[in-house]
Write an enzyme that holds these catalytic residues in place. Structure first.
Site: not given
Length: 324
Positions: A31, A74, A140
């Protein structure tokens, strides 16, 4: 074979695509929120969209005959994950579940997952193996471990074969200097030091000089990004050739490099001297974090090919080019 690379416009993803395109058809999904258009490979197809959007994934799986998925898409900033945990659980966990759901729906059963040694948290050993207890200390690391657990559960029910790769610090740039490390903000030591030596930062900070290490500064694991790319491809080929299935592998250099070593080699490669500010230790910084890669070496023959000077030399060529 056609491979979908999620996050293929990011740092590690783009270097993996660079190697993959010499042998495979590649589709990139990104994206471009943390990836960059200049890291896209013109030998690969590009689909812009969000990993967690089912319509985007439907479009890709219907348009391309995907055989496997490499997942690099991620969010990966530890500090940000603490400040904004929902962002990390939405993108790193929820979106990945959507991806896995679509893989099952379309019969795609090969999955290479870019995980992290942050799943171990602060281990009680200097050399981390795959048997070291996982105890992540931030969202995370927790988000990555959640996906590892989900992969195990999904594989028990569906025909999913996967490899999880855990590692600390990717570093360096492609030998061509066409692509390299770009983050905003930059949080990694090697590019920070090189940016300073190029005049982009006034000084660099060293946090703690009294650790129980050979020179008193923290020791960390650094692997050249091309070595990491090759490990992901070896893992995929290991799945295809039935050499491995549903495995977790560490990627490490087995010894680590100290902060002082990093700075000294950066100075040597650049021919410039650094202005260093020595500061107190940061809370939660262990003295040594190094991963053993003995398991993947034994099973797939992988081991790092680049030493520290080669890692930093490639990064210097990239960052020097970027300043022109």
């Amino acid at each position: 074979m056609t491979i979908l690379v999620c996050g293929g416009a990011g740092y590690i993803g783009s270097h993996t695509v660079k190697v993959l395109t010499s042998e495979y058809d590649v589709v990139i999904l990104d994206n471009l929120t943390t990836g960059y258009p200049f890291l896209l490979n013109d030998k690969a197809s590009f689909e812009k969209g969000d990993l967690g959007d089912p319509a985007v994934l439907d479009r890709i799986f219907k348009k391309h005959n995907i055989d496997a998925v490499f997942h690099f898409a991620a969010n990966s900033l530890v500090g940000e994950s603490v400040q904004n945990p929902l962002k990390y659980y939405k993108n790193n966990v929820s979106a990945t579940i959507t991806l896995l759901d679509k893989m099952v729906e379309y019969g795609v059963n090969k999955f290479i997952f870019s995980s992290t040694a942050a799943t171990y948290g602060i281990p009680d050993t200097d050399l981390i193996t795959e048997d070291t207890a996982t105890n992540p200390i931030n969202p995370y690391g927790k988000s990555k471990l959640m996906i590892e657990d989900i992969l195990s559960d999904v594989s028990d029910v569906h025909n999913l074969e996967y490899v999880v790769l855990r590692y600390f610090n990717a570093a360096g740039a492609h030998e061509s200097a066409e692509i390299g490390e770009s983050h905003d903000p930059e949080t990694h030591l090697i590019p920070i030091v090189l940016q300073h030596l190029l005049g982009e930062r006034k000084q660099i900070s060293v946090f703690g000089t009294d650790y129980d290490t050979p020179d008193g500064t923290c020791v960390r694991d650094y692997i050249h990004v091309t070595d990491l790319a090759n490990a992901h491809i070896l893992a995929y080929e290991g799945l295809v050739n039935k050499e491995v299935a549903n495995e977790v592998f560490n990627l490490g250099n087995g010894a680590g490099y100290s902060v002082k070593e990093i700075i000294e080699v950066c100075e040597k490669v650049s021919g410039k001297s650094a202005v260093i500010e020595y500061a107190d230790r940061r809370t939660g910084d262990p003295a040594t974090l190094v991963a053993s890669s003995k398991k993947i070496e034994e099973k797939l023959g992988w081991k790092p090919q680049f030493d520290l000077e080669e890692i930093i030399g490639s990064a210097w060529r990239w960052h020097s080019k970027e300043t022109k």
